[in-house]
Design a protein around this motif. Structure first.
Motif, PDB file in Angstrom:
ATOM      1  N   ALA A   1       0.846  -1.333   0.079  1.00 51.86           N
ATOM      2  CA  ALA A   1      -0.066   0.061   0.094  1.00 51.86           C
ATOM      3  C   ALA A   1       0.901   1.264  -0.055  1.00 51.86           C
ATOM      4  O   ALA A   1       2.006   1.267   0.389  1.00 51.86           O
ATOM      5  CB  ALA A   1      -1.012   0.066   1.378  1.00 51.86           C
ATOM      6  N   MET A   2       0.255   2.368  -0.534  1.00 53.39           N
ATOM      7  CA  MET A   2       1.078   3.500  -0.477  1.00 53.39           C
ATOM      8  C   MET A   2       0.044   4.938  -0.252  1.00 53.39           C
ATOM      9  O   MET A   2      -1.189   4.850  -0.630  1.00 53.39           O
ATOM     10  CB  MET A   2       1.801   3.779  -1.806  1.00 53.39           C
ATOM     11  CG  MET A   2       2.386   5.086  -1.941  1.00 53.39           C
ATOM     12  SD  MET A   2       3.367   5.162  -3.706  1.00 53.39           S
ATOM     13  CE  MET A   2       4.220   3.473  -3.821  1.00 53.39           C
ATOM     14  N   ALA A   3       0.437   5.799   0.475  1.00 54.03           N
ATOM     15  CA  ALA A   3      -0.048   7.095   0.620  1.00 54.03           C
ATOM     16  C   ALA A   3       0.691   8.036   0.164  1.00 54.03           C
ATOM     17  O   ALA A   3       1.958   8.156   0.416  1.00 54.03           O
ATOM     18  CB  ALA A   3      -0.699   7.157   2.054  1.00 54.03           C
ATOM     19  N   MET A   4      -0.004   9.054  -0.391  1.00 52.12           N
ATOM     20  CA  MET A   4       0.829  10.346  -1.008  1.00 52.12           C
ATOM     21  C   MET A   4      -0.148  11.575  -0.937  1.00 52.12           C
ATOM     22  O   MET A   4      -1.245  11.627  -1.211  1.00 52.12           O
ATOM     23  CB  MET A   4       1.333  10.064  -2.447  1.00 52.12           C
ATOM     24  CG  MET A   4       2.027  11.141  -2.918  1.00 52.12           C
ATOM     25  SD  MET A   4       2.433  10.670  -4.728  1.00 52.12           S
ATOM     26  CE  MET A   4       1.054  11.759  -5.458  1.00 52.12           C
ATOM     27  N   GLY A   5       0.394  12.605  -0.391  1.00 47.58           N
ATOM     28  CA  GLY A   5      -0.111  13.964  -0.580  1.00 47.58           C
ATOM     29  C   GLY A   5       0.077  14.532   0.946  1.00 47.58           C
ATOM     30  O   GLY A   5       1.185  14.677   1.490  1.00 47.58           O
ATOM     31  N   THR A   6      -0.973  15.002   1.805  1.00 46.36           N
ATOM     32  CA  THR A   6      -0.692  15.433   3.090  1.00 46.36           C
ATOM     33  C   THR A   6      -0.851  14.467   4.031  1.00 46.36           C
ATOM     34  O   THR A   6      -0.981  13.129   3.596  1.00 46.36           O
ATOM     35  CB  THR A   6      -2.205  16.399   3.339  1.00 46.36           C
ATOM     36  OG1 THR A   6      -3.300  15.561   3.241  1.00 46.36           O
ATOM     37  CG2 THR A   6      -2.061  17.449   2.368  1.00 46.36           C
ATOM     38  N   ALA A   7      -0.519  14.727   5.190  1.00 51.22           N
ATOM     39  CA  ALA A   7      -0.281  13.639   6.235  1.00 51.22           C
ATOM     40  C   ALA A   7      -1.740  13.131   6.698  1.00 51.22           C
ATOM     41  O   ALA A   7      -1.923  11.853   6.775  1.00 51.22           O
ATOM     42  CB  ALA A   7       0.289  14.266   7.459  1.00 51.22           C
ATOM     43  N   SER A   8      -2.644  14.227   6.778  1.00 54.84           N
ATOM     44  CA  SER A   8      -4.093  13.440   7.258  1.00 54.84           C
ATOM     45  C   SER A   8      -4.850  12.879   6.330  1.00 54.84           C
ATOM     46  O   SER A   8      -5.842  11.890   6.465  1.00 54.84           O
ATOM     47  CB  SER A   8      -4.648  14.761   7.859  1.00 54.84           C
ATOM     48  OG  SER A   8      -4.931  15.872   7.137  1.00 54.84           O
ATOM     49  N   HIS A   9      -5.044  13.349   5.144  1.00 49.69           N
ATOM     50  CA  HIS A   9      -5.726  13.081   4.055  1.00 49.69           C
ATOM     51  C   HIS A   9      -5.031  12.856   2.634  1.00 49.69           C
ATOM     52  O   HIS A   9      -5.266  13.547   1.578  1.00 49.69           O
ATOM     53  CB  HIS A   9      -6.827  14.298   3.860  1.00 49.69           C
ATOM     54  CG  HIS A   9      -7.591  14.441   4.751  1.00 49.69           C
ATOM     55  ND1 HIS A   9      -7.503  15.541   5.729  1.00 49.69           N
ATOM     56  CD2 HIS A   9      -8.986  13.787   5.286  1.00 49.69           C
ATOM     57  CE1 HIS A   9      -8.289  15.299   6.775  1.00 49.69           C
ATOM     58  NE2 HIS A   9      -9.143  14.528   6.372  1.00 49.69           N
ATOM     59  N   PRO A  10      -4.144  11.821   2.632  1.00 51.18           N
ATOM     60  CA  PRO A  10      -3.520  11.573   1.443  1.00 51.18           C
ATOM     61  C   PRO A  10      -4.327  10.492   0.339  1.00 51.18           C
ATOM     62  O   PRO A  10      -5.238   9.917   0.591  1.00 51.18           O
ATOM     63  CB  PRO A  10      -2.284  10.786   1.982  1.00 51.18           C
ATOM     64  CG  PRO A  10      -2.943  10.024   3.157  1.00 51.18           C
ATOM     65  CD  PRO A  10      -3.850  10.850   3.670  1.00 51.18           C
ATOM     66  N   LEU A  11      -3.841  10.730  -0.821  1.00 53.19           N
ATOM     67  CA  LEU A  11      -4.208   9.768  -1.874  1.00 53.19           C
ATOM     68  C   LEU A  11      -3.758   8.368  -1.434  1.00 53.19           C
ATOM     69  O   LEU A  11      -2.741   7.994  -1.223  1.00 53.19           O
ATOM     70  CB  LEU A  11      -3.741  10.372  -3.222  1.00 53.19           C
ATOM     71  CG  LEU A  11      -3.976   9.224  -4.556  1.00 53.19           C
ATOM     72  CD1 LEU A  11      -4.344  10.293  -5.532  1.00 53.19           C
ATOM     73  CD2 LEU A  11      -3.019   8.233  -4.634  1.00 53.19           C
ATOM     74  N   THR A  12      -4.512   7.202  -1.491  1.00 50.10           N
ATOM     75  CA  THR A  12      -4.231   5.923  -0.968  1.00 50.10           C
ATOM     76  C   THR A  12      -4.379   4.839  -2.160  1.00 50.10           C
ATOM     77  O   THR A  12      -5.486   4.921  -2.903  1.00 50.10           O
ATOM     78  CB  THR A  12      -5.155   5.569   0.273  1.00 50.10           C
ATOM     79  OG1 THR A  12      -5.017   6.607   1.229  1.00 50.10           O
ATOM     80  CG2 THR A  12      -4.666   4.158   0.906  1.00 50.10           C
ATOM     81  N   MET A  13      -3.306   4.188  -2.183  1.00 51.77           N
ATOM     82  CA  MET A  13      -3.517   3.051  -3.428  1.00 51.77           C
ATOM     83  C   MET A  13      -2.840   1.716  -2.551  1.00 51.77           C
ATOM     84  O   MET A  13      -2.302   1.703  -1.933  1.00 51.77           O
ATOM     85  CB  MET A  13      -2.485   3.475  -4.469  1.00 51.77           C
ATOM     86  CG  MET A  13      -2.908   4.357  -5.333  1.00 51.77           C
ATOM     87  SD  MET A  13      -1.546   5.132  -6.454  1.00 51.77           S
ATOM     88  CE  MET A  13      -0.211   5.836  -5.426  1.00 51.77           C
ATOM     89  N   GLU A  14      -3.790   0.554  -3.254  1.00 51.35           N
ATOM     90  CA  GLU A  14      -3.455  -0.724  -2.786  1.00 51.35           C
ATOM     91  C   GLU A  14      -2.911  -1.403  -3.920  1.00 51.35           C
ATOM     92  O   GLU A  14      -3.462  -1.254  -5.078  1.00 51.35           O
ATOM     93  CB  GLU A  14      -4.548  -1.414  -2.160  1.00 51.35           C
ATOM     94  CG  GLU A  14      -4.906  -1.065  -0.802  1.00 51.35           C
ATOM     95  CD  GLU A  14      -5.905  -1.339  -0.035  1.00 51.35           C
ATOM     96  OE1 GLU A  14      -6.479  -2.589  -0.642  1.00 51.35           O
ATOM     97  OE2 GLU A  14      -6.622  -1.199   0.989  1.00 51.35           O
ATOM     98  N   PHE A  15      -1.777  -2.317  -3.774  1.00 48.43           N
ATOM     99  CA  PHE A  15      -1.189  -2.913  -5.033  1.00 48.43           C
ATOM    100  C   PHE A  15      -1.227  -4.605  -4.873  1.00 48.43           C
ATOM    101  O   PHE A  15      -1.157  -5.076  -3.676  1.00 48.43           O
ATOM    102  CB  PHE A  15       0.237  -2.556  -5.343  1.00 48.43           C
ATOM    103  CG  PHE A  15       0.569  -1.277  -5.449  1.00 48.43           C
ATOM    104  CD1 PHE A  15       0.396  -0.447  -6.688  1.00 48.43           C
ATOM    105  CD2 PHE A  15       0.592  -0.242  -4.365  1.00 48.43           C
ATOM    106  CE1 PHE A  15       0.492   0.898  -7.033  1.00 48.43           C
ATOM    107  CE2 PHE A  15       0.875   1.214  -4.663  1.00 48.43           C
ATOM    108  CZ  PHE A  15       0.846   1.693  -5.785  1.00 48.43           C
ATOM    109  N   ARG A  16      -1.430  -5.213  -5.996  1.00 54.74           N
ATOM    110  CA  ARG A  16      -1.600  -6.567  -6.077  1.00 54.74           C
ATOM    111  C   ARG A  16      -0.086  -7.106  -6.020  1.00 54.74           C
ATOM    112  O   ARG A  16       0.911  -6.311  -6.297  1.00 54.74           O
ATOM    113  CB  ARG A  16      -2.314  -7.184  -7.150  1.00 54.74           C
ATOM    114  CG  ARG A  16      -3.918  -6.909  -7.079  1.00 54.74           C
ATOM    115  CD  ARG A  16      -4.518  -7.836  -8.026  1.00 54.74           C
ATOM    116  NE  ARG A  16      -4.067  -7.736  -9.417  1.00 54.74           N
ATOM    117  CZ  ARG A  16      -4.562  -7.002 -10.533  1.00 54.74           C
ATOM    118  NH1 ARG A  16      -5.718  -6.629 -10.099  1.00 54.74           N
ATOM    119  NH2 ARG A  16      -4.143  -7.037 -11.550  1.00 54.74           N
TER     120      ARG A  16
END
Length: 329
Positions: free
Chosen positions: A88-103
């Motif tokens: 998984a990965m989160a990118m952007g601000t600390a509190s409301h980032p864009l979130t992605m999960e990978f297979r």
């Protein structure tokens, strides 16, 4: 450790789920949970409660039916395993980032943008490399100086996000990128609590995150010093160019100040010369001094030379009677 299951039934407080091994469990009900959903849960999500025999009967019904449905769901769970969250990965601000999960094959299986800038359909099924242009556009539209990126990829798999980091460093308008590495368990825990991975890592590691104003003032070395072993900071080309521009402007400012100071010194010297010239002109002409008559110098009188005393010859008197002569006779 996270588990994967299918929701079979929902009650007011819990949900009955069937995991990939054909086991039936009760877990705490989550918001927006629906029958048939494929979900992930951790051990803390298990519903612990004493229940009567009457409540046990419907629950046992699913346990008995599990043996019947296990073959039916074998294909479903095989698909679930293939679709299992690998990272998984989160990118952007600390509190409301864009979130992605990978297979495991590296493709995006889940995507969520709390700002609503990017549509989920533009990401699902793509690799991270294919999503990079949209991620750069997303980063550029964020009103923050430093981008925060958290990932569950291990150090051995750093190459998975290295391309994204390089692209953000070269092409985004951010000052820099703060990267934190976590685990998939960290992500599942944050997701279950309704938090972001980035916010939880910052809080748990007690990272004193700097403000946007300090982001512009602090050098990359200072930011890495603050992070220590808790994260890594990557400077972007935008920041390099900005700092070079700052140094250029500062050098020009100092040169201009030196030029003005030199002009001021030269002006002061000219003013002093002019003032002295005016003083010379305003001063009365000096009167000639009276000529002094040369004094006549009397010749110095020499002392008379002393004469040597004159030695006179003794005078003998013939009449002198010398008794000694008589005695000799």
């Amino acid at each position: 450790m996270h588990n994967e299951a299918i929701v079979l039934e929902l009650s007011e407080k819990y949900a009955i789920v069937l995991d990939e091994g054909g086991r039936v469990h009760r877990i705490k009900r989550k918001k927006d949970m629906k029958i048939g959903d494929r979900i992930y849960y951790v051990e803390e999500d298990r519903f612990q409660s004493s229940y009567s025999q009457k409540n046990t009967i419907p629950f046992m019904r699913y346990i008995a039916a599990a043996a019947v449905f296990v073959l039916l769901f074998t294909g479903v769970f095989a698909s679930m395993v293939r679709n299992q969250t690998y990272a998984a990965m989160a990118m952007g601000t600390a509190s409301h980032p864009l979130t992605m999960e990978f297979r495991k094959d590296g493709r995006i299986k889940y995507f969520h943008d709390p700002s609503g800038q990017i549509s989920e359909k533009d990401f699902i099924g793509k690799t991270l490399e294919e999503a990079v242009p949209l991620l750069i556009e997303y980063a550029d539209n964020l009103g923050i100086q430093d981008l925060i990126l958290s990932s569950t990829y291990s150090q051995e798999e750093f190459s998975k996000i290295q391309g994204l980091l390089a692209s953000l460093q070269n092409n985004s308008n951010k000052i820099g990128i703060l990267l934190m590495n976590g685990t998939l368990e960290d992500y599942e825990k944050s997701k279950s609590a309704g938090n972001s991975l980035s916010a939880d890592l910052i809080r748990e590691r007690e990272i004193p995150l700097w403000s946007d104003e300090d982001a512009l003032l602090f050098a990359p070395e200072r930011k890495n010093e603050i992070l220590g072993q808790r994260g890594q900071y990557y400077q972007t080309d935008t920041d390099v160019q900005r700092r070079e521009e700052i140094r250029r402007v500062e050098a020009e400012r100092r040169a201009e100040e030196e030029r003005r100071a030199q002009e001021e010194r030269e002006r002061a010297e000219r003013e002093e010369q002019r003032r002295q010239e005016e003083q010379r002109r305003a001063a009365p002409a000096p009167q000639p001094l009276p000529q002094r008559q040369p004094q006549r110098v009397q010749p110095r009188r020499q002392a008379p030379a002393q004469r040597a005393p004159v030695r006179r010859a003794p005078v003998y008197n013939d009449d002198y009677d010398d008794d000694d002569d008589d005695d000799d006779d």
